[in-house]
Design a protein around this motif. Structure first.
Motif, PDB file in Angstrom:
ATOM      1  N   ALA A 205       0.865  -1.191  -0.047  1.00 22.85           N
ATOM      2  CA  ALA A 205      -0.074   0.027  -0.176  1.00 22.85           C
ATOM      3  C   ALA A 205       1.005   1.291   0.099  1.00 22.85           C
ATOM      4  O   ALA A 205       0.547   2.143  -0.706  1.00 22.85           O
ATOM      5  N   VAL A 206       1.897   1.168   0.891  1.00 24.35           N
ATOM      6  CA  VAL A 206       2.873   2.382   0.763  1.00 24.35           C
ATOM      7  C   VAL A 206       3.527   2.512  -0.742  1.00 24.35           C
ATOM      8  O   VAL A 206       3.467   3.642  -1.157  1.00 24.35           O
TER       9      VAL A 206
ATOM     10  N   ASP B 200       2.599   1.626  -3.391  1.00 19.91           N
ATOM     11  CA  ASP B 200       1.630   2.014  -4.575  1.00 19.91           C
ATOM     12  C   ASP B 200       1.585   3.741  -4.664  1.00 19.91           C
ATOM     13  O   ASP B 200       0.990   4.134  -5.556  1.00 19.91           O
ATOM     14  N   LEU B 201       1.946   3.978  -3.567  1.00 17.20           N
ATOM     15  CA  LEU B 201       1.776   5.804  -3.399  1.00 17.20           C
ATOM     16  C   LEU B 201       2.901   6.418  -4.338  1.00 17.20           C
ATOM     17  O   LEU B 201       2.614   7.370  -4.586  1.00 17.20           O
TER      18      LEU B 201
ATOM     19  N   SER C 203       4.944   7.708  -7.372  1.00 12.88           N
ATOM     20  CA  SER C 203       4.402   8.577  -8.612  1.00 12.88           C
ATOM     21  C   SER C 203       5.112   7.900  -9.693  1.00 12.88           C
ATOM     22  O   SER C 203       4.516   7.677 -10.729  1.00 12.88           O
TER      23      SER C 203
END
Length: 468
Positions: free
Chosen positions: A314-315, A317-318, A320
Motif C-alpha cells: 500500500a505504501v 503504490d503511492l 508516482s
C-alpha cells in the motif's frame, strides 16, 4: 540440480542469456528484487551459473555496496560451484578476482592505468575523517576558521564538496537544494575546494570521491573505456538503487551496449542519499539501451507475513514513478502491523520502553526484543529512557573499528612511511609524540616538505620540550 532451489522468477534472472553447452554474453538485465525476495541468493547463483556454463571467472566484474557483501557473495558462489563441479575441479582458484565495492575496484584500476592518466601510482587514499582533516588544514591556512561570522565546519565543507562531485551538480545548486544555510559562503567555498584539490595533488593523495571521479574521467576517454570494458565479459552490480550519477556513467562507459551487464536493486528501497545516490539510475536503466534492457521482477517474499506485505504494498503504490510489483508470501498471520502516532521523539521513546516492559510481563524475555533504527545516532532518546528506567540493553552499531583513534593512529604511521607527502597522516602522527602540538607539527611538516629526504629531516632537529 542447483537451479531447482530457485523459484521461477529467480531462475529466469539466473539463466538470462546463458545457453546450454557454453557461455553467451547476453544483453542488459535489470533484476527488480523486492524486499526479502532472495536477491543475494539469486545474484550469487547467476554468477555461479555463468561460471558453470563456461564463463572465465577472471573476466567477471562483481560490484557490491560493501566489502562484506562482496566477501559473502564470493563465498556463496564458491559453494554453488563446488556443489555442481566438485570441490576438486579447481575452477575457483582464480574466481572473482574482480569482486568488491565501486571504490575498491576503482582504486585498483586507477593504479593499473595511472601512467596513462598522469597519476602517480603510489598515491595513498584518505578516508572520510582524513579528508575532513585535510579540508580543515586548508580551511585554516586560508584564514576561514578565524572569521568573525562562523564559517561552515570541516565536516559540512566536505559534505558539500562530496555532494557536488558525486551528483555532478554545480555548487550553487548544491547549496540551494541541500545546504541553503551555507549559500552566503559560496565564494569562499569555491576557493576552499580549489585549494583542497591542489593540496591533494601536491601530497599525492586521493579521497573516496576521487576514486569515482578519476575513474569516470578515465573511462570518458573512449580507448581507455574500451580497454577496461574489454577485460570483462560480465559486469554485475548489486544495490543499484543506491548508486549515484558518477557510478552510472562508469557502467555506461564500460558497457555502452549493455552486453554482459546485470544490475540488481529495488526502486522502492532507495531510502539512502549516501554519496548523492539517486533513484533515477535504476528507473532510467532499461531505456539506456536499444533495445531496452530485460526486466525480471522478484516479488515473492521469504521474510515477512502477508499482513506486513499488504501494508508495504500500500505504501509502495503511492509512489508516482516505480516498477510494478506486488510482494506476496505463503506465510500467513492473523496479527496485523500497528501504526502508532506520538507527539515527539521523547514520547516515542517512552512508548517503546512501555511496550518492552509490557512484552516482558507477557513472557517475552528482554533479549528476545529488538528496536530497529535507520541510523545509529537515532537511538539517543531511547537509550536515555531505557537507562532512566533501569532496563538493560545492548546497542549494536555505532563507531566502526577503523574509526577508532588507536587504529587511525596506526594507519597514519603506515601511510606516512609509504608516502611522506601525505600531510594529514603526518599531522596526526606528529601529535602522537610527547610535547608535539598542532603548531610544532605544522613546522616539522613544513621543514620535511622542503627536504630532499623527508623522513630523515626530523633527525637533525632537537626534540621539543614537553608541553610545547
Amino acid at each position: 540440480m542447483y537451479l531447482e532451489k530457485l523459484n521461477p522468477q529467480q531462475r529466469m534472472a539466473v539463466e538470462h542469456g546463458t545457453l546450454a553447452g557454453g557461455s553467451h554474453v547476453a544483453g542488459p538485465l535489470l533484476v527488480i528484487a523486492g524486499a526479502g525476495s532472495g536477491k543475494t541468493n539469486t545474484l550469487a547463483h547467476r554468477v555461479a551459473h555463468l561460471i558453470v556454463k563456461g564463463a572465465d571467472p577472471r573476466r567477471i566484474l562483481l560490484m557490491t555496496f560493501s566489502r562484506r557483501a562482496a566477501f559473502e557473495m564470493a563465498r556463496r558462489v564458491e559453494r554453488i560451484c563446488a556443489e555442481v563441479l566438485g570441490r576438486n575441479s579447481g575452477i575457483m582458484a582464480d574466481a572473482l578476482a574482480w569482486s568488491g565495492t565501486f571504490h575498491g575496484i576503482g582504486a585498483r584500476l586507477l593504479r593499473d592505468y595511472a601512467e596513462q592518466i598522469g597519476v602517480d601510482p603510489a598515491f595513498t587514499i584518505h578516508d572520510r575523517e582524513d579528508s575532513a582533516d585535510l579540508m580543515n588544514l586548508v580551511r585554516h591556512d586560508l584564514g576561514f576558521s578565524k572569521m568573525e561570522s562562523r564559517f561552515p565546519t570541516k565536516g559540512t565543507c566536505l559534505a558539500i564538496y562530496s555532494r557536488a562531485v558525486n551528483s555532478q551538480t554545480e555548487l550553487p545548486l548544491v547549496l540551494r537544494d541541500a545546504f541553503p544555510w551555507c549559500a552566503a559562503w559560496e565564494k569562499q567555498l569555491r576557493e576552499l575546494f580549489a585549494a583542497y584539490v591542489e593540496a591533494k595533488q601536491t601530497q599525492n593523495v586521493l579521497d573516496y570521491d576521487d576514486l569515482l571521479l578519476y575513474w569516470a574521467q578515465m573511462v570518458a576517454e573512449p580507448l581507455i573505456a574500451e580497454d577496461i570494458g574489454g577485460r570483462f565479459d560480465h559486469l554485475l552490480v548489486d544495490e543499484y538503487q543506491d548508486t549515484n550519477r558518477l557510478q552510472a556513467s562508469i557502467l555506461l562507459a564500460l558497457k555502452p551496449e549493455g552486453q554482459g551487464l546485470t544490475v540488481v536493486g529495488d526502486d522502492a528501497q532507495s531510502i539512502y542519499s549516501f554519496r548523492a545516490a539517486t533513484v533515477r539510475n535504476i528507473l532510467d536503466f532499461p531505456a539506456s539501451f536499444s533495445p531496452p534492457a530485460n526486466i525480471v521482477t522478484l516479488d515473492r517474499n521469504y521474510r515477512s507475513t502477508q499482513p506486513i506485505l499488504a501494508a508495504a504494498n500500500a505504501v509502495i503504490d503511492l509512489a508516482s514513478e516505480r516498477f510494478t510489483k506486488n510482494l506476496w508470501t505463503e506465510r500467513q498471520s492473523g496479527e496485523r502491523p500497528r501504526l502508532v502516532t506520538v507527539r515527539d521523539e521523547a514520547d516515542q521513546a517512552r512508548y517503546v520502553a512501555d511496550k518492552v516492559l509490557e512484552n516482558r510481563e507477557e513472557g517475552t524475555r528482554l533479549k528476545n526484543q529488538a528496536v530497529l533504527f535507520r541510523a545509529s545516532h537515532h537511538s539517543g532518546a531511547l537509550e536515555v529512557e531505557l537507562t532512566r528506567r533501569n532496563i538493560p540493553f545492548v546497542k549494536f552499531g555505532g563507531l566502526k573499528f577503523l574509526d577508532s583513534a588507536h587504529v587511525k593512529d596506526m594507519l597514519a604511521v603506515l601511510r606516512f612511511a609509504l608516502n611522506p607527502r601525505d600531510r594529514v597522516a603526518g599531522f596526526r602522527l606528529m601529535q602522537i609524540l610527547p610535547g608535539v602540538g598542532p603548531s610544532t607539527a605544522q613546522r616539522a611538516l613544513d621543514q620535511m616538505a622542503e627536504a630532499p629526504r623527508p623522513l630523515q629531516a626530523p633527525a637533525d632537529k632537537p626534540a621539543p620540550p614537553r608541553g610545547a
